[in-house]
Structures are given as structure tokens and as C-alpha cells.
Design an enzyme around this catalytic site. Structure first.
Site, PDB file in Angstrom:
ATOM      1  N   LYS A  13      49.538  40.911  37.981  1.00  0.00           N
ATOM      2  CA  LYS A  13      50.077  41.859  38.402  1.00  0.00           C
ATOM      3  C   LYS A  13      49.997  41.971  40.173  1.00  0.00           C
ATOM      4  O   LYS A  13      50.923  42.212  40.717  1.00  0.00           O
ATOM      5  CB  LYS A  13      49.750  43.147  37.886  1.00  0.00           C
ATOM      6  CG  LYS A  13      49.449  43.285  36.443  1.00  0.00           C
ATOM      7  CD  LYS A  13      48.713  44.539  35.794  1.00  0.00           C
ATOM      8  CE  LYS A  13      47.483  44.669  35.823  1.00  0.00           C
ATOM      9  NZ  LYS A  13      46.606  43.632  35.529  1.00  0.00           N
ATOM     10  N   ARG A  85      45.696  53.740  33.578  1.00  0.00           N
ATOM     11  CA  ARG A  85      45.393  53.032  32.866  1.00  0.00           C
ATOM     12  C   ARG A  85      44.642  53.649  31.454  1.00  0.00           C
ATOM     13  O   ARG A  85      44.251  53.172  30.697  1.00  0.00           O
ATOM     14  CB  ARG A  85      44.192  52.199  33.361  1.00  0.00           C
ATOM     15  CG  ARG A  85      44.228  50.771  33.794  1.00  0.00           C
ATOM     16  CD  ARG A  85      42.952  50.443  34.743  1.00  0.00           C
ATOM     17  NE  ARG A  85      42.732  49.134  34.921  1.00  0.00           N
ATOM     18  CZ  ARG A  85      42.607  48.072  35.628  1.00  0.00           C
ATOM     19  NH1 ARG A  85      43.510  48.514  36.639  1.00  0.00           N
ATOM     20  NH2 ARG A  85      42.319  46.977  35.601  1.00  0.00           N
ATOM     21  N   ARG A 124      40.184  32.209  39.512  1.00  0.00           N
ATOM     22  CA  ARG A 124      40.642  32.780  40.540  1.00  0.00           C
ATOM     23  C   ARG A 124      39.857  32.827  41.738  1.00  0.00           C
ATOM     24  O   ARG A 124      38.651  32.870  41.353  1.00  0.00           O
ATOM     25  CB  ARG A 124      40.885  34.593  40.342  1.00  0.00           C
ATOM     26  CG  ARG A 124      41.198  35.467  41.262  1.00  0.00           C
ATOM     27  CD  ARG A 124      41.744  36.540  41.142  1.00  0.00           C
ATOM     28  NE  ARG A 124      41.049  37.352  40.098  1.00  0.00           N
ATOM     29  CZ  ARG A 124      41.259  38.534  39.517  1.00  0.00           C
ATOM     30  NH1 ARG A 124      42.546  38.998  39.594  1.00  0.00           N
ATOM     31  NH2 ARG A 124      40.547  39.166  38.563  1.00  0.00           N
ATOM     32  N   ARG A 157      35.420  36.932  42.087  1.00  0.00           N
ATOM     33  CA  ARG A 157      35.023  38.082  41.883  1.00  0.00           C
ATOM     34  C   ARG A 157      34.126  38.265  40.943  1.00  0.00           C
ATOM     35  O   ARG A 157      33.988  37.534  39.851  1.00  0.00           O
ATOM     36  CB  ARG A 157      36.302  38.917  41.641  1.00  0.00           C
ATOM     37  CG  ARG A 157      36.968  39.849  42.331  1.00  0.00           C
ATOM     38  CD  ARG A 157      38.437  40.319  41.966  1.00  0.00           C
ATOM     39  NE  ARG A 157      38.613  41.190  40.953  1.00  0.00           N
ATOM     40  CZ  ARG A 157      39.404  41.736  40.308  1.00  0.00           C
ATOM     41  NH1 ARG A 157      40.592  41.553  40.861  1.00  0.00           N
ATOM     42  NH2 ARG A 157      39.392  42.385  39.343  1.00  0.00           N
ATOM     43  N   ARG A 168      36.660  43.523  29.807  1.00  0.00           N
ATOM     44  CA  ARG A 168      37.799  44.007  30.366  1.00  0.00           C
ATOM     45  C   ARG A 168      39.015  43.827  29.147  1.00  0.00           C
ATOM     46  O   ARG A 168      39.785  44.970  29.273  1.00  0.00           O
ATOM     47  CB  ARG A 168      38.037  43.327  31.749  1.00  0.00           C
ATOM     48  CG  ARG A 168      37.105  43.723  32.752  1.00  0.00           C
ATOM     49  CD  ARG A 168      37.294  42.676  33.910  1.00  0.00           C
ATOM     50  NE  ARG A 168      38.428  42.629  34.684  1.00  0.00           N
ATOM     51  CZ  ARG A 168      38.830  41.651  35.380  1.00  0.00           C
ATOM     52  NH1 ARG A 168      37.921  40.610  35.482  1.00  0.00           N
ATOM     53  NH2 ARG A 168      39.899  41.604  35.937  1.00  0.00           N
TER      54      ARG A 168
HETATM   55  P1  AP5 Z   1      46.086  38.262  39.664  1.00  0.00           P
HETATM   56  O1  AP5 Z   1      47.437  38.611  40.253  1.00  0.00           O
HETATM   57  O2  AP5 Z   1      45.216  38.732  40.514  1.00  0.00           O
HETATM   58  O3  AP5 Z   1      46.236  39.378  38.320  1.00  0.00           O
HETATM   59  P2  AP5 Z   1      46.037  40.800  38.114  1.00  0.00           P
HETATM   60  O4  AP5 Z   1      46.849  41.054  36.921  1.00  0.00           O
HETATM   61  O5  AP5 Z   1      46.223  41.585  38.943  1.00  0.00           O
HETATM   62  O6  AP5 Z   1      44.477  40.800  37.705  1.00  0.00           O
HETATM   63  P3  AP5 Z   1      43.292  41.978  37.975  1.00  0.00           P
HETATM   64  O7  AP5 Z   1      42.110  41.119  37.113  1.00  0.00           O
HETATM   65  O8  AP5 Z   1      43.185  42.102  39.205  1.00  0.00           O
HETATM   66  O9  AP5 Z   1      43.598  42.913  37.219  1.00  0.00           O
HETATM   67  P4  AP5 Z   1      42.647  43.925  36.533  1.00  0.00           P
HETATM   68  O10 AP5 Z   1      43.678  45.018  35.974  1.00  0.00           O
HETATM   69  O11 AP5 Z   1      41.750  43.547  35.441  1.00  0.00           O
HETATM   70  O12 AP5 Z   1      41.832  44.274  37.922  1.00  0.00           O
HETATM   71  P5  AP5 Z   1      41.767  45.526  38.842  1.00  0.00           P
HETATM   72  O13 AP5 Z   1      41.458  44.957  40.013  1.00  0.00           O
HETATM   73  O14 AP5 Z   1      42.853  46.312  38.724  1.00  0.00           O
HETATM   74  O15 AP5 Z   1      46.319  36.867  39.088  1.00  0.00           O
HETATM   75  C1  AP5 Z   1      44.889  36.250  38.317  1.00  0.00           C
HETATM   76  C2  AP5 Z   1      44.826  34.883  38.768  1.00  0.00           C
HETATM   77  O16 AP5 Z   1      46.055  34.221  38.250  1.00  0.00           O
HETATM   78  C3  AP5 Z   1      44.872  34.676  40.367  1.00  0.00           C
HETATM   79  O17 AP5 Z   1      44.081  33.488  40.479  1.00  0.00           O
HETATM   80  C4  AP5 Z   1      46.419  34.204  40.453  1.00  0.00           C
HETATM   81  O18 AP5 Z   1      46.171  33.375  41.377  1.00  0.00           O
HETATM   82  C5  AP5 Z   1      46.629  33.532  39.094  1.00  0.00           C
HETATM   83  N1  AP5 Z   1      47.983  33.798  38.755  1.00  0.00           N
HETATM   84  C6  AP5 Z   1      48.848  34.894  38.877  1.00  0.00           C
HETATM   85  N2  AP5 Z   1      49.966  34.688  38.160  1.00  0.00           N
HETATM   86  C7  AP5 Z   1      49.700  33.544  37.817  1.00  0.00           C
HETATM   87  C8  AP5 Z   1      51.047  32.514  37.032  1.00  0.00           C
HETATM   88  N3  AP5 Z   1      52.346  33.040  36.694  1.00  0.00           N
HETATM   89  N4  AP5 Z   1      50.581  31.410  36.553  1.00  0.00           N
HETATM   90  C9  AP5 Z   1      49.590  30.873  36.979  1.00  0.00           C
HETATM   91  N5  AP5 Z   1      48.535  31.570  37.659  1.00  0.00           N
HETATM   92  C10 AP5 Z   1      48.705  32.870  38.011  1.00  0.00           C
HETATM   93  O19 AP5 Z   1      40.519  46.139  38.470  1.00  0.00           O
HETATM   94  C11 AP5 Z   1      39.140  45.904  38.445  1.00  0.00           C
HETATM   95  C12 AP5 Z   1      38.257  47.227  38.046  1.00  0.00           C
HETATM   96  O20 AP5 Z   1      38.473  48.390  38.589  1.00  0.00           O
HETATM   97  C13 AP5 Z   1      38.715  47.492  36.554  1.00  0.00           C
HETATM   98  O21 AP5 Z   1      37.777  46.819  35.547  1.00  0.00           O
HETATM   99  C14 AP5 Z   1      38.099  48.986  36.435  1.00  0.00           C
HETATM  100  O22 AP5 Z   1      36.578  49.136  36.502  1.00  0.00           O
HETATM  101  C15 AP5 Z   1      38.332  49.365  38.136  1.00  0.00           C
HETATM  102  N6  AP5 Z   1      39.590  50.034  38.038  1.00  0.00           N
HETATM  103  C16 AP5 Z   1      40.857  49.889  38.542  1.00  0.00           C
HETATM  104  N7  AP5 Z   1      41.921  50.548  38.174  1.00  0.00           N
HETATM  105  C17 AP5 Z   1      41.223  51.581  37.642  1.00  0.00           C
HETATM  106  C18 AP5 Z   1      42.105  52.533  36.842  1.00  0.00           C
HETATM  107  N8  AP5 Z   1      43.350  52.851  37.148  1.00  0.00           N
HETATM  108  N9  AP5 Z   1      41.250  53.291  36.058  1.00  0.00           N
HETATM  109  C19 AP5 Z   1      39.773  53.176  36.054  1.00  0.00           C
HETATM  110  N10 AP5 Z   1      39.274  52.149  36.431  1.00  0.00           N
HETATM  111  C20 AP5 Z   1      40.041  51.168  37.339  1.00  0.00           C
END
Ligand code: AP5
Length: 210
Positions: A13, A85, A124, A157, A168
Site C-alpha cells: 500500500k 482499520r 523490507r 522496522r 499483525r
Molecule cells: P509496503 O509498501 O511498505 O507495504 P504496506 O502495505 O504499506 O505495509 P505496512 O507494513 O507499512 O502496512 P501495515 O498496514 O502493516 O503498517 P502501518 O505502517 O500502516 O511494502 C512492503 C515491502 O514489500 C517493502 O519492502 C516494499 O519494497 C516491498 N513491495 C511492495 N510492493 C511489492 C511488490 N508488488 N512486489 C514485491 N515487493 C513489493 O502500521 C504500523 C502499525 O501502526 C500498526 O501495526 C498499528 O499498530 C499502527 N496503526 C497504523 N494505522 C493504524 C490505524 N488506522 N489504527 C490503529 N493502529 C494503526
């Protein structure tokens, strides 16, 4: 245009949101990035959020909703990446948008199987300075372990450790997956095959939006 990016952790995403936001001049709002910044700066929000994030759990709704209320603009397009979420967050977003006279154009569901997710998250690497995201195999930096944009040493991370990733994924299935039905019922959900390579996913995203 106002978009919501929904999907499991590591589905890609953030990678796609950063590029699309630049191309279409949309504001990219990633709750995960905002929370990590707050943790780094040791703000009251960061201190409260850290314990949940380290465990792979969701930060309480009231904190996240208050945070989003501060950053959603009154006009101009946005990509909401990682929000909402929970059903409570989705309903709060509906109310917030209604008040501002805004609406969601599409909710893009990034679909990817668990084995791809685990491989993506374990490889990542992120830049602690500018937030750029890389992958050791799929999107490596030009110079070993250094950010292409600012030259800072890349880091892994904390919540990309295997046991936290499992948690997660479990949290995603229990608390976030019900949003699929919520947005399907509103006729807003579009499924995107996020298992392909980064360039192919971006092309599919563009064709969905055109
Ligand atoms: P990346 O693009 O980083 O993936 P992503 O979907 O953004 O993954 P995240 O882990 O950031 O999402 P998340 O939802 O768990 O965490 P968030 O930071 O929001 O890609 C991942 C990897 O794959 C990278 O290395 C990239 O290069 C590679 N890649 C990408 N696309 C690819 C492809 N097509 N092919 C191959 N490789 C690819 O949240 C973190 C924490 O914050 C949560 O656990 C929670 O505690 C808190 N939080 C955040 N938002 C909320 C909310 N709304 N409510 C409550 N808690 C929240």
C-alpha cells in the site's frame, strides 16, 4: 479524488501510495508513518502508540480518529493509507467527510497471499530519515543499505520481526477485514491483485483509476 488503500500488512500500500500521490498530486496520509514519526519524536501520542505497535496490535480508535481529524484537509484529494482499520474508524471517517462535504471515490483492496507478505516484510528496509521504503530483493537501494534519496543508513522496522508480523496478520483478519464487506455494500470496493511486481501493480492501479 479521495482514495482509501486497504489490505494486509506488507501488501504494498505504502509503496504504491507514495508514487500515485506524486503523480496525481494527492496528499498521502499514512497513519503508520505519522505514528512512527511521533514515536521517534517521543510525543505523548508516540509514547502511547509505541506499546501497541511493538506488539503488532492496533492503536486505540480514539487516538487514531483524533489524529486523522487533524490531518485530513478540507479540500484537495487524499490517499488514506492504513486508515480506516476498524468499523469504528470507517464510521468516523464517513462522519468527518460528510461534515467537510467530501466523499470517498474508491476503496482499493490490495490482495496478496500470506507467503508473499512474509517475504516482503522480512526483506523490507526503510530510511529512518526521509521514510523511503526499499526491499533487499524486489526494490534494492543503489548502494548497499544506503537510502538513494538522502544517503542515510537503512533500517529494519521493529514490527517486521516474524512473531510481530504473525500478530499483525491475525489483527488484520479479525479487525480490518470486516471493512471489505462494509465498503462492498457501499459499492466502493475495487480488488487489486497486489501479488505481481511493483510496476505491474502500479499499472493495474492506474487502469482502475482511469
Ligand atoms: P509496503 O509498501 O511498505 O507495504 P504496506 O502495505 O504499506 O505495509 P505496512 O507494513 O507499512 O502496512 P501495515 O498496514 O502493516 O503498517 P502501518 O505502517 O500502516 O511494502 C512492503 C515491502 O514489500 C517493502 O519492502 C516494499 O519494497 C516491498 N513491495 C511492495 N510492493 C511489492 C511488490 N508488488 N512486489 C514485491 N515487493 C513489493 O502500521 C504500523 C502499525 O501502526 C500498526 O501495526 C498499528 O499498530 C499502527 N496503526 C497504523 N494505522 C493504524 C490505524 N488506522 N489504527 C490503529 N493502529 C494503526
Amino acid at each position: 479524488m479521495n482514495l482509501v488503500f486497504l489490505g494486509p500488512p506488507g501488501a504494498g500500500k505504502g509503496t504504491q501510495a507514495k508514487r500515485l500521490a506524486q503523480e496525481l498530486k494527492l496528499k498521502h496520509i499514512s497513519t503508520g508513518d505519522i505514528l512512527r514519526e511521533a514515536v521517534k519524536e517521543g510525543t505523548p501520542l508516540g509514547k502511547k502508540a509505541k506499546e501497541y505497535m511493538d506488539r503488532g496490535e492496533l492503536v486505540p480508535d480514539e487516538l487514531i480518529i483524533a489524529l486523522i481529524e487533524e490531518v485530513v484537509p478540507d479540500s484537495g484529494g487524499v490517499i488514506l493509507d492504513g486508515f480506516p482499520r476498524t468499523l469504528e474508524q470507517a464510521k468516523a471517517l464517513d462522519a468527518m467527510f460528510e461534515k467537510k462535504g467530501l466523499s470517498i471515490d474508491k476503496v482499493i483492496l490490495f490482495d496478496a497471499p500470506d507467503d508473499a507478505i512474509v517475504e516482503r516484510l522480512s526483506g523490507r528496509r526503510s530510511c529512518p530519515s526521509c521514510g523511503a521504503v526499499y526491499h533487499v530483493k524486489f526494490n534494492p537501494p543503489k548502494e548497499n543499505e544506503l537510502c538513494d534519496t538522502c544517503g542515510t543508513k537503512l533500517v529494519q522496522r521493529e514490527d517486521d520481526r516474524e512473531e510481530v508480523v504473525r500478530k499483525r496478520l491475525e489483527v488484520y483478519r479479525k479487525q480490518t477485514a470486516p471493512l471489505i464487506e462494509y465498503y462492498e455494500a457501499k459499492g466502493l470496493l475495487v480488488r487489486l491483485d497486489a501479488s505481481k511486481d511493483i510496476a505491474s501493480v502500479y499499472r493495474e492501479l492506474e487502469s482502475i483509476l482511469n
